[in-house]
Design a protein around this motif. Structure first.
Motif, PDB file in Angstrom:
ATOM      1  N   ASN A   1     118.889   7.960  -2.477  1.00  0.00           N
ATOM      2  CA  ASN A   1     120.076   7.459  -1.672  1.00  0.00           C
ATOM      3  C   ASN A   1     119.627   7.322  -0.416  1.00  0.00           C
ATOM      4  OD1 ASN A   1     121.848   6.934  -3.886  1.00  0.00           O
ATOM      5  ND2 ASN A   1     122.043   8.789  -3.998  1.00  0.00           N
TER       6      ASN A   1
ATOM      7  N   HIS B   1     119.655  12.610  -1.332  1.00  0.00           N
ATOM      8  CA  HIS B   1     120.090  11.806  -0.213  1.00  0.00           C
ATOM      9  C   HIS B   1     119.335  12.033   0.902  1.00  0.00           C
ATOM     10  CE1 HIS B   1     124.362  10.707  -1.839  1.00  0.00           C
ATOM     11  NE2 HIS B   1     124.046  11.608  -2.658  1.00  0.00           N
TER      12      HIS B   1
ATOM     13  N   GLN C   1     120.044   6.842   3.800  1.00  0.00           N
ATOM     14  CA  GLN C   1     120.937   6.550   5.166  1.00  0.00           C
ATOM     15  C   GLN C   1     120.190   6.315   6.401  1.00  0.00           C
ATOM     16  OE1 GLN C   1     124.698   8.574   5.219  1.00  0.00           O
ATOM     17  NE2 GLN C   1     125.584   7.080   6.695  1.00  0.00           N
TER      18      GLN C   1
ATOM     19  N   LEU D   1     118.186  11.052   4.833  1.00  0.00           N
ATOM     20  CA  LEU D   1     118.631  10.362   6.077  1.00  0.00           C
ATOM     21  C   LEU D   1     117.308   9.987   6.832  1.00  0.00           C
ATOM     22  CD1 LEU D   1     120.704   9.655   8.300  1.00  0.00           C
ATOM     23  CD2 LEU D   1     120.466  11.933   9.000  1.00  0.00           C
TER      24      LEU D   1
ATOM     25  N   ASP E   1     125.763  13.052  13.852  1.00  0.00           N
ATOM     26  CA  ASP E   1     127.191  12.601  13.632  1.00  0.00           C
ATOM     27  C   ASP E   1     127.063  12.510  11.992  1.00  0.00           C
ATOM     28  OD1 ASP E   1     127.803  12.695  16.109  1.00  0.00           O
ATOM     29  OD2 ASP E   1     127.763  10.576  16.400  1.00  0.00           O
ATOM     30  N   ILE E   2     126.272  11.923  11.530  1.00  0.00           N
ATOM     31  CA  ILE E   2     126.132  11.479  10.040  1.00  0.00           C
ATOM     32  C   ILE E   2     125.897  12.923   9.098  1.00  0.00           C
ATOM     33  CG2 ILE E   2     124.616  10.722   8.080  1.00  0.00           C
ATOM     34  CD1 ILE E   2     123.814   8.356  10.063  1.00  0.00           C
ATOM     35  N   LEU E   3     125.303  13.871   9.648  1.00  0.00           N
ATOM     36  CA  LEU E   3     125.281  15.067   9.081  1.00  0.00           C
ATOM     37  C   LEU E   3     126.437  15.832   8.905  1.00  0.00           C
ATOM     38  CD1 LEU E   3     121.631  16.307  10.166  1.00  0.00           C
ATOM     39  CD2 LEU E   3     122.123  15.594   7.965  1.00  0.00           C
ATOM     40  N   GLU E   4     127.340  15.701  10.036  1.00  0.00           N
ATOM     41  CA  GLU E   4     128.543  16.294  10.086  1.00  0.00           C
ATOM     42  C   GLU E   4     129.594  15.664   8.961  1.00  0.00           C
ATOM     43  OE1 GLU E   4     129.214  19.209  11.204  1.00  0.00           O
ATOM     44  OE2 GLU E   4     127.182  19.004  11.687  1.00  0.00           O
ATOM     45  N   GLU E   5     129.240  14.394   8.500  1.00  0.00           N
ATOM     46  CA  GLU E   5     130.063  13.728   7.742  1.00  0.00           C
ATOM     47  C   GLU E   5     129.569  13.497   6.184  1.00  0.00           C
ATOM     48  OE1 GLU E   5     133.150  12.630   8.560  1.00  0.00           O
ATOM     49  OE2 GLU E   5     132.752  13.570  10.616  1.00  0.00           O
ATOM     50  N   GLU E   6     128.328  13.265   5.973  1.00  0.00           N
ATOM     51  CA  GLU E   6     127.912  12.798   4.867  1.00  0.00           C
ATOM     52  C   GLU E   6     127.010  13.835   4.118  1.00  0.00           C
ATOM     53  OE1 GLU E   6     128.317   9.861   3.476  1.00  0.00           O
ATOM     54  OE2 GLU E   6     129.489   9.263   5.415  1.00  0.00           O
ATOM     55  N   THR E   7     126.763  13.894   2.965  1.00  0.00           N
ATOM     56  CA  THR E   7     125.914  14.670   2.109  1.00  0.00           C
ATOM     57  C   THR E   7     124.584  14.303   2.399  1.00  0.00           C
ATOM     58  OG1 THR E   7     127.578  15.143   0.281  1.00  0.00           O
ATOM     59  CG2 THR E   7     125.341  15.699  -0.224  1.00  0.00           C
ATOM     60  N   THR E   8     123.559  15.322   2.943  1.00  0.00           N
ATOM     61  CA  THR E   8     122.433  15.028   3.126  1.00  0.00           C
ATOM     62  C   THR E   8     121.428  16.039   2.277  1.00  0.00           C
ATOM     63  OG1 THR E   8     122.961  13.872   5.118  1.00  0.00           O
ATOM     64  CG2 THR E   8     120.412  14.234   4.719  1.00  0.00           C
TER      65      THR E   8
END
Length: 144
Positions: free
Chosen positions: A30, A6, A32, A8, A42-49
């Motif tokens: 994958n 994944h 984002q 980002l 914000d994304i790093l707090e919610e999504e696997t990266t």
């Protein structure tokens, strides 16, 4: 089935970010996209990266500040810095702050993919060593 890392992509230039994400997706990543440093956090707090491609020059929170904040919360997350206006000082500061590498825009997609692959291999090895240490710790505590 092979795991698809994944990635980002963080860049305020929407067309660049979207195109880069699409090209990486064609190479089995994958992807984002975030268009600002805060959106990335914000994304790093919610999504696997697994990996971050981060632009240096962005309005508001720039890439250097975003890198510092990423590393504060995710110290083992590889971050590759991208910039169209690199200076030696900026590259050194980014590396000191924990960047995996520093690439100039425009950058060949093969170069970016190669750097991502290198970073992911290191991250995967670190993750495996951490899991092994955790398992050994559990085994030691249980007395097995």
């Amino acid at each position: 089935m092979t795991y698809k890392p994944h990635v980002l992509v963080v860049d305020d230039e929407k067309e660049f970010a979207d195109t880069l994400a699409q090209r990486l997706a064609l190479r089995d990543y994958n992807t984002q996209v975030a268009y600002s440093g805060q959106e990335a956090l914000d994304i790093l707090e919610e999504e696997t990266t697994d990996l971050v491609l981060l632009d240096v020059l962005m309005p508001g929170m720039d890439g250097a500040e975003t890198l510092i904040r990423i590393k504060a919360g995710h110290p083992l997350l590889p971050v590759l810095m991208l910039t169209g206006e690199a200076t030696v000082e900026r590259a050194i500061a980014g590396m000191k702050a924990g960047a995996f590498d520093f690439l100039m825009k425009p950058c060949d997609i093969d170069t970016i993919a190669g750097k991502l692959e290198d970073a992911y291999k290191i991250k995967a090895d670190q993750d495996a060593r951490i899991r092994e240490a955790e398992i050994n710790n559990i085994i030691a505590r249980k007395g097995w």
